[in-house]
Design an enzyme around this catalytic site. Structure first.
Site, PDB file in Angstrom:
ATOM      1  N   ASP A 216      22.118 -18.615  33.963  1.00 45.45           N
ATOM      2  CA  ASP A 216      23.637 -18.915  33.982  1.00 45.45           C
ATOM      3  C   ASP A 216      24.685 -18.873  33.136  1.00 45.45           C
ATOM      4  O   ASP A 216      24.096 -19.315  32.023  1.00 45.45           O
ATOM      5  CB  ASP A 216      23.873 -20.057  34.839  1.00 45.45           C
ATOM      6  CG  ASP A 216      25.045 -20.277  35.518  1.00 45.45           C
ATOM      7  OD1 ASP A 216      25.608 -19.508  36.399  1.00 45.45           O
ATOM      8  OD2 ASP A 216      25.782 -21.443  35.183  1.00 45.45           O
ATOM      9  N   GLU A 258      23.212 -13.725  35.030  1.00 46.60           N
ATOM     10  CA  GLU A 258      24.273 -14.389  35.635  1.00 46.60           C
ATOM     11  C   GLU A 258      25.624 -14.210  34.808  1.00 46.60           C
ATOM     12  O   GLU A 258      25.957 -15.001  33.886  1.00 46.60           O
ATOM     13  CB  GLU A 258      24.405 -15.714  36.254  1.00 46.60           C
ATOM     14  CG  GLU A 258      25.638 -16.013  37.162  1.00 46.60           C
ATOM     15  CD  GLU A 258      26.591 -16.554  36.290  1.00 46.60           C
ATOM     16  OE1 GLU A 258      27.801 -16.698  37.100  1.00 46.60           O
ATOM     17  OE2 GLU A 258      26.566 -17.052  35.148  1.00 46.60           O
TER      18      GLU A 258
END
Length: 334
Positions: A216, A258
């Site tokens: 992320d 991500e």
């Protein structure tokens, strides 16, 4: 209430070793809190999810993707670095999570989780140590400065809530850097100890049996004066290290980038044949346009000035850049 397994005829094939399983897998994002309540307290949990695995297998799900469920000092599971062995108590224990992974694998379903590398909570033990003891082992774990005038070319991502990427800490009497919210201080990846600590986090969760993770917020791992602080060469240099670490010790696990960037920048997160980075990458521009087109219930009739239809489902796909030559050209944007 548990579902009746007889409705779904589960076969339980187990999970075989397949280093390329993700290329054809059906991924299902499951928000644990909202999915199924196993103990009747009004909140979804691991037990409730386990009780629905037969149903998910019947749907044809190949892999569950769980957003953050880690213990947070704010009392909820938050998108902060999972540098703890504790799950948020509302979902269950680490033993419950291990049982989820085991039961999912027994049904041929893989499990991936989020790995927010970029930051932690401002209540995390690392940050508390860093702010109280600048000369201690965690003093350089975050990005500190005597001034808030550094890195002025980096945009503020959450302009509706944040006025700056810097916040002043009243204990350390310095500013700390955060690309997201002010309660999520960025880790200092220039510090080798931070990188090693992140490898320990990766090791801990992969040893629990997960099949990979969504990396992320990775475009923002490093800072550099005179740049926008996104997609920097240092970031790509670093990401090749966890990829090598995972491939060597846990072959068949995946890292998904991500990176909320345009495809021309995202494709760089695949790396090169010599220095691969991520196995897969999210295609952010196409995702909202899919929902937009569905909400309209018909293709838009707007016309491009040159006469081309401005269909939000087609434009991002039509503007895909040529993906760089990698170790395996079949890996791609999803």
């Amino acid at each position: 209430m548990p579902l009746n397994p007889a409705q779904f005829s589960p076969q339980g094939p187990g999970v075989d070793y397949d280093p390329h399983w993700y290329r054809k897998a059906v991924f299902y994002e499951v928000l644990v809190r909202a999915f199924a309540d196993g103990n009747g307290d009004g909140t979804g949990d691991f037990t409730g999810l386990i009780e629905r695995l037969d149903y998910l297998q019947w749907l044809g799900i190949d892999c569950l993707w769980s957003p953050p469920f880690f213990a947070s000092p704010r009392g909820t599971a938050a998108t902060t670095s999972p540098t703890t062995s504790r799950c948020s108590p509302e979902f269950g224990s680490i033993t419950d999570f291990e049982r989820l992974v085991s039961e999912a694998h027994r049904r041929g379903i893989r499990v991936i989780i989020d790995l927010p590398m970029n930051h932690t909570s401002d209540k995390h033990p690392w940050f508390l140590e860093s702010r109280s003891d600048p000369e201690g082992p965690y003093g350089d774990f975050y990005v500190w400065s005597d001034t808030d005038e550094k890195y002025q070319d980096a945009r503020i991502i959450f302009v509706d809530t944040e006025e700056s990427n810097w916040s002043f800490d009243s204990v350390r009497r310095q500013f700390f850097w955060h690309r997201f919210f002010s309660h999520q201080p960025d880790l200092n990846f220039e510090n080798p100890a931070v990188r090693e600590a992140m490898f320990e986090v990766v090791r801990f969760w992969l040893d629990k049996g997960i099949d990979g993770f969504r990396a992320d917020a990775i475009p923002y791992l490093f800072e550099e004066e005179g740049t926008d602080g996104e997609n920097l060469p240092a970031t790509h240099e670093f990401l090749a290290e966890p990829r090598e670490f995972v491939d060597e010790s846990w072959p068949g696990r995946v890292i998904i980038a991500e990176a909320n960037q345009w495809p021309a920048d995202v494709v760089e997160y695949f790396g090169t044949p010599e220095r691969p980075e991520c196995h897969m990458c999210f295609h952010f521009p196409v995702m909202p346009r899919l929902f937009y087109a569905r909400a309209r219930a018909r293709p838009p009739h707007h016309r491009h000035p040159r006469g081309h239809p401005r269909d939000p489902r087609r434009r991002p796909v039509g503007h895909l850049p040529a993906q760089p030559r990698r170790a395996d050209p079949r890996d791609g944007l999803r």
